[in-house]
Scaffold this motif. Structure first.
Motif, PDB file in Angstrom:
ATOM      1  N   GLN A  38      -2.171 -20.271  -7.389  1.00 42.70           N
ATOM      2  CA  GLN A  38      -2.947 -21.201  -8.194  1.00 42.70           C
ATOM      3  C   GLN A  38      -3.572 -20.520  -9.403  1.00 42.70           C
ATOM      4  O   GLN A  38      -4.078 -19.401  -9.327  1.00 42.70           O
ATOM      5  N   LYS A  39      -3.535 -21.239 -10.503  1.00 47.88           N
ATOM      6  CA  LYS A  39      -4.042 -20.746 -11.779  1.00 47.88           C
ATOM      7  C   LYS A  39      -5.505 -20.318 -11.665  1.00 47.88           C
ATOM      8  O   LYS A  39      -6.333 -21.016 -11.092  1.00 47.88           O
ATOM      9  N   GLY A  40      -5.797 -19.152 -12.221  1.00 45.27           N
ATOM     10  CA  GLY A  40      -7.173 -18.693 -12.299  1.00 45.27           C
ATOM     11  C   GLY A  40      -7.705 -18.003 -11.063  1.00 45.27           C
ATOM     12  O   GLY A  40      -8.779 -17.388 -11.104  1.00 45.27           O
ATOM     13  N   GLU A  41      -6.979 -18.100  -9.939  1.00 44.72           N
ATOM     14  CA  GLU A  41      -7.429 -17.418  -8.727  1.00 44.72           C
ATOM     15  C   GLU A  41      -6.918 -15.977  -8.729  1.00 44.72           C
ATOM     16  O   GLU A  41      -5.878 -15.674  -9.307  1.00 44.72           O
ATOM     17  N   THR A  42      -7.665 -15.115  -8.085  1.00 50.26           N
ATOM     18  CA  THR A  42      -7.312 -13.693  -8.069  1.00 50.26           C
ATOM     19  C   THR A  42      -6.745 -13.303  -6.712  1.00 50.26           C
ATOM     20  O   THR A  42      -7.348 -13.581  -5.670  1.00 50.26           O
ATOM     21  N   TYR A  43      -5.589 -12.662  -6.740  1.00 49.61           N
ATOM     22  CA  TYR A  43      -4.906 -12.216  -5.528  1.00 49.61           C
ATOM     23  C   TYR A  43      -4.898 -10.684  -5.514  1.00 49.61           C
ATOM     24  O   TYR A  43      -4.472 -10.049  -6.476  1.00 49.61           O
ATOM     25  N   LYS A  44      -5.390 -10.109  -4.406  1.00 47.12           N
ATOM     26  CA  LYS A  44      -5.441  -8.650  -4.278  1.00 47.12           C
ATOM     27  C   LYS A  44      -4.586  -8.200  -3.101  1.00 47.12           C
ATOM     28  O   LYS A  44      -4.573  -8.845  -2.047  1.00 47.12           O
ATOM     29  N   LEU A  45      -3.907  -7.089  -3.306  1.00 49.35           N
ATOM     30  CA  LEU A  45      -2.984  -6.556  -2.296  1.00 49.35           C
ATOM     31  C   LEU A  45      -3.552  -5.265  -1.717  1.00 49.35           C
ATOM     32  O   LEU A  45      -3.935  -4.349  -2.461  1.00 49.35           O
ATOM     33  N   TYR A  46      -3.611  -5.210  -0.386  1.00 50.58           N
ATOM     34  CA  TYR A  46      -4.090  -4.019   0.310  1.00 50.58           C
ATOM     35  C   TYR A  46      -3.017  -3.554   1.292  1.00 50.58           C
ATOM     36  O   TYR A  46      -2.406  -4.378   1.973  1.00 50.58           O
ATOM     37  N   LYS A  47      -2.819  -2.243   1.392  1.00 53.77           N
ATOM     38  CA  LYS A  47      -1.858  -1.707   2.350  1.00 53.77           C
ATOM     39  C   LYS A  47      -2.621  -1.250   3.593  1.00 53.77           C
ATOM     40  O   LYS A  47      -3.372  -0.281   3.562  1.00 53.77           O
ATOM     41  N   MET A  48      -2.390  -1.960   4.720  1.00 51.06           N
ATOM     42  CA  MET A  48      -3.115  -1.672   5.946  1.00 51.06           C
ATOM     43  C   MET A  48      -2.390  -0.649   6.818  1.00 51.06           C
ATOM     44  O   MET A  48      -3.010   0.214   7.437  1.00 51.06           O
ATOM     45  N   LEU A  49      -1.049  -0.765   6.885  1.00 52.01           N
ATOM     46  CA  LEU A  49      -0.250   0.136   7.730  1.00 52.01           C
ATOM     47  C   LEU A  49       0.887   0.733   6.907  1.00 52.01           C
ATOM     48  O   LEU A  49       1.496   0.050   6.074  1.00 52.01           O
ATOM     49  N   ASP A  50       1.142   1.996   7.134  1.00 53.85           N
ATOM     50  CA  ASP A  50       2.297   2.650   6.507  1.00 53.85           C
ATOM     51  C   ASP A  50       3.517   2.424   7.398  1.00 53.85           C
ATOM     52  O   ASP A  50       3.408   2.350   8.634  1.00 53.85           O
ATOM     53  N   LEU A  51       4.673   2.326   6.781  1.00 48.63           N
ATOM     54  CA  LEU A  51       5.904   2.040   7.517  1.00 48.63           C
ATOM     55  C   LEU A  51       6.943   3.132   7.250  1.00 48.63           C
ATOM     56  O   LEU A  51       7.214   3.485   6.106  1.00 48.63           O
ATOM     57  N   SER A  52       7.498   3.628   8.340  1.00 50.61           N
ATOM     58  CA  SER A  52       8.567   4.632   8.234  1.00 50.61           C
ATOM     59  C   SER A  52       9.841   4.037   8.811  1.00 50.61           C
ATOM     60  O   SER A  52       9.836   3.490   9.918  1.00 50.61           O
ATOM     61  N   VAL A  53      10.955   4.119   8.044  1.00 50.86           N
ATOM     62  CA  VAL A  53      12.233   3.539   8.458  1.00 50.86           C
ATOM     63  C   VAL A  53      13.324   4.597   8.336  1.00 50.86           C
ATOM     64  O   VAL A  53      13.346   5.383   7.377  1.00 50.86           O
ATOM     65  N   ASN A  54      14.230   4.627   9.326  1.00 47.73           N
ATOM     66  CA  ASN A  54      15.322   5.604   9.232  1.00 47.73           C
ATOM     67  C   ASN A  54      16.346   5.146   8.193  1.00 47.73           C
ATOM     68  O   ASN A  54      16.298   4.008   7.715  1.00 47.73           O
ATOM     69  N   GLU A  55      17.243   6.039   7.842  1.00 55.28           N
ATOM     70  CA  GLU A  55      18.202   5.738   6.779  1.00 55.28           C
ATOM     71  C   GLU A  55      19.099   4.566   7.119  1.00 55.28           C
ATOM     72  O   GLU A  55      19.536   3.829   6.234  1.00 55.28           O
ATOM     73  N   ALA A  56      19.374   4.370   8.385  1.00 57.58           N
ATOM     74  CA  ALA A  56      20.261   3.277   8.781  1.00 57.58           C
ATOM     75  C   ALA A  56      19.500   1.959   8.931  1.00 57.58           C
ATOM     76  O   ALA A  56      20.103   0.916   9.209  1.00 57.58           O
ATOM     77  N   ASN A  57      18.175   2.024   8.721  1.00 58.34           N
ATOM     78  CA  ASN A  57      17.347   0.837   8.862  1.00 58.34           C
ATOM     79  C   ASN A  57      17.430   0.234  10.261  1.00 58.34           C
ATOM     80  O   ASN A  57      17.346  -0.986  10.439  1.00 58.34           O
ATOM     81  N   THR A  58      17.619   1.109  11.240  1.00 57.29           N
ATOM     82  CA  THR A  58      17.715   0.617  12.617  1.00 57.29           C
ATOM     83  C   THR A  58      16.497   0.990  13.449  1.00 57.29           C
ATOM     84  O   THR A  58      16.351   0.521  14.573  1.00 57.29           O
ATOM     85  N   ALA A  59      15.648   1.833  12.880  1.00 60.10           N
ATOM     86  CA  ALA A  59      14.441   2.236  13.607  1.00 60.10           C
ATOM     87  C   ALA A  59      13.283   2.336  12.615  1.00 60.10           C
ATOM     88  O   ALA A  59      13.473   2.753  11.466  1.00 60.10           O
ATOM     89  N   TYR A  60      12.111   1.964  13.067  1.00 63.72           N
ATOM     90  CA  TYR A  60      10.943   2.003  12.185  1.00 63.72           C
ATOM     91  C   TYR A  60       9.685   2.201  13.014  1.00 63.72           C
ATOM     92  O   TYR A  60       9.654   1.936  14.224  1.00 63.72           O
TER      93      TYR A  60
END
Length: 475
Positions: A38-60
């Motif tokens: 919505q116009k004029g509203e402020t959206y802020k992004l916070y990173k709560m958890l870090d994510l680690s993924v293997n190269e094959a994207n099969t484990a994280y």
């Protein structure tokens, strides 16, 4: 088991209080798109958890972002996740239901103070925007508009999408009208009529959506309306089986001073109350004002209300109009075909209940209804020969004029004169006065008859004397 997990994921996607998105793949190549922003509203992004993924994207695996250590180890977050000895995070199965996720979102939002803001967006128009170049992780998005969005927790999704779920609140304002014929229903409509000094009742219906933030009702009255004060404000919760009323100070405050937006008062809902809403809630706000001596006879008095929330979101103004009216009184001699104003007649104005209406004299030809016990009020008015008498500030109702003194030489009216006020402000009440019947005067025919009768008597006496004398001589 697989179906149960899918269902749990679906719930998370629908009811999360704040938008959370999980991204994967290479660092800095992920994105989160927010739809229906919505116009004029402020959206802020916070990173709560870090994510680690293997190269094959099969484990994280998830670990707590350092900014949020205290929240997840000592704060509210510890009730929702398990953290093993190596620091890996898993979500508690008992906390994946909708109610728990909603509570988690509120707790997270309450804990953002001092946390690193990864990105900020304030849209210049309604629509979508995208947070770009993000590392993989579990993100919290807060919105000044409210705290409802959805969640995406698919680790293999490098371009997550969330939808803004903060639906606009609504407001509709009405005014009470005594006449059912003029009201839209149940005695409430968009306009009414009143007499100066009358109390006017207003009703504003508000629908608050779950997740509301910083909600304020603004009310702006015309110069001809005087707010009756905070004590006249009552807020009923229509969602309850029996009518329940909100508590001032606990659920809301009424503010009348220090306002800079031209409003007469504001109703500010406490965040504690807003956070307690578990569903869309309809409130009826009633309050009153007095129609005062500044009432505009031509345009009427407007009363506007609107709702604001978040930082810049608001409804349109919802308006009512309270009208008051006038009529003229023309006093003239009954035999005057030109109906020239006749001076010296004194009248009282009475309402439909027979009560004398107090008036304020504005000029020799103008009076208005007094505002309550206004100083200088009089019980009557007197006609002049310089023009009609205009009476301002009356209701669209029935009145009577009672003549208490007639002009010199004229008969006082025996019966009151009925007045039915018209909404055109063009009514002239004509009141003719008749003179009394002219009585006989000295020197007129009224005395002549006495002279004639007197003469006849004298002549009769003379004839009688002469007759008697003649009879006497014959003897």
């Amino acid at each position: 088991m697989k179906q149960a997990k899918k269902f749990a994921s679906f719930l998370l996607a629908l009811v999360m209080v704040f938008a959370m998105a999980t991204t994967a793949f290479a660092a800095g190549t992920n994105s989160i798109t927010v739809n229906d922003a919505q116009k004029g509203e402020t959206y802020k992004l916070y990173k709560m958890l870090d994510l680690s993924v293997n190269e094959a994207n099969t484990a994280y695996s998830y670990t707590v972002n350092s900014d949020w250590d205290d929240f997840f180890t000592n704060g509210a977050g510890k009730d929702y996740v398990d953290i093993d000895i190596q620091g890996y995070v898993t979500w508690k199965e008992s906390k994946k239901d909708a109610v728990s996720m909603e509570a988690f979102g509120k707790a997270a939002a309450a804990a953002v103070s001092g946390k690193t803001v990864v990105a900020t967006e304030t849209p210049t128009a309604d629509g979508s925007f995208t947070f770009l170049n993000l590392d993989a992780g579990y993100y919290l998005i807060t919105s000044t508009n409210g705290n409802l969005a959805i969640v995406d927790t698919t680790p293999t999704n490098p371009a997550a999408t969330v939808n803004e779920k903060n639906v606009d609140h609504t407001l509709d304002k009405k005014v009470q009208e005594d006449s059912q014929a003029e009201a839209e229903g149940n005695g409430w409509g968009k306009s009414n009529s009143a007499q100066i000094g009358d109390t006017v009742n207003f009703q504003t219906t508000i629908t608050l959506k779950k997740g509301a933030k910083n909600v304020v009702m603004h009310d702006k009255m015309g110069n001809g309306l005087t707010f009756s004060g905070a004590n006249s404000v009552k807020i009923a919760d229509l969602n309850s089986n029996t009518t329940a009323y909100l508590t001032e100070e606990t659920d809301y405050t009424v503010v009348t001073t220090g306002l800079t937006d031209g409003c007469d008062f504001e109703i500010r809902f406490t965040q504690t109350y807003l956070d307690s809403l578990t569903t869309d809630t309809t409130l009826t706000v009633t309050y009153s004002a007095v129609l005062n001596e500044n009432a505009d006879i031509t345009a009427g008095e407007k009363n506007d209300a609107k709702l604001t929330w978040g930082e810049k979101s608001e409804t349109e103004w919802s308006e009512t109009v309270t009208k008051t009216y006038q009529f003229d009184v023309l006093k003239y001699a009954a035999n005057d075909t030109e109906k020239n104003p006749l001076a010296g007649a004194t009248f009282q104005l009475k309402d439909a209940s027979g009560n004398v209406v107090k008036l304020i004299k504005v000029s020799n030809t103008e009076y208005r209804v007094a505002n309550g016990d206004e100083p200088g009020a009089v019980d009557s008015f007197t006609t002049v020969d310089s023009g009609k008498i205009v009476i301002k500030g009356v209701d669209l109702d029935k009145y009577t004029l009672v003549e208490t003194a007639a002009p010199a030489g004229y008969n006082q009216l025996k019966d009151p004169v009925d007045v039915t006020v018209l909404d055109t402000n063009a009514l002239t009440v004509e009141v003719p006065n008749a003179t009394g019947t002219e009585l006989p005067s000295t020197g007129g025919m009224g005395t002549t008859i006495f002279y004639v009768v007197g003469a006849i008597l004298v002549i009769g006496a003379a004839v009688l004397l002469i007759t008697k004398k003649r009879m006497s001589n014959r003897r």
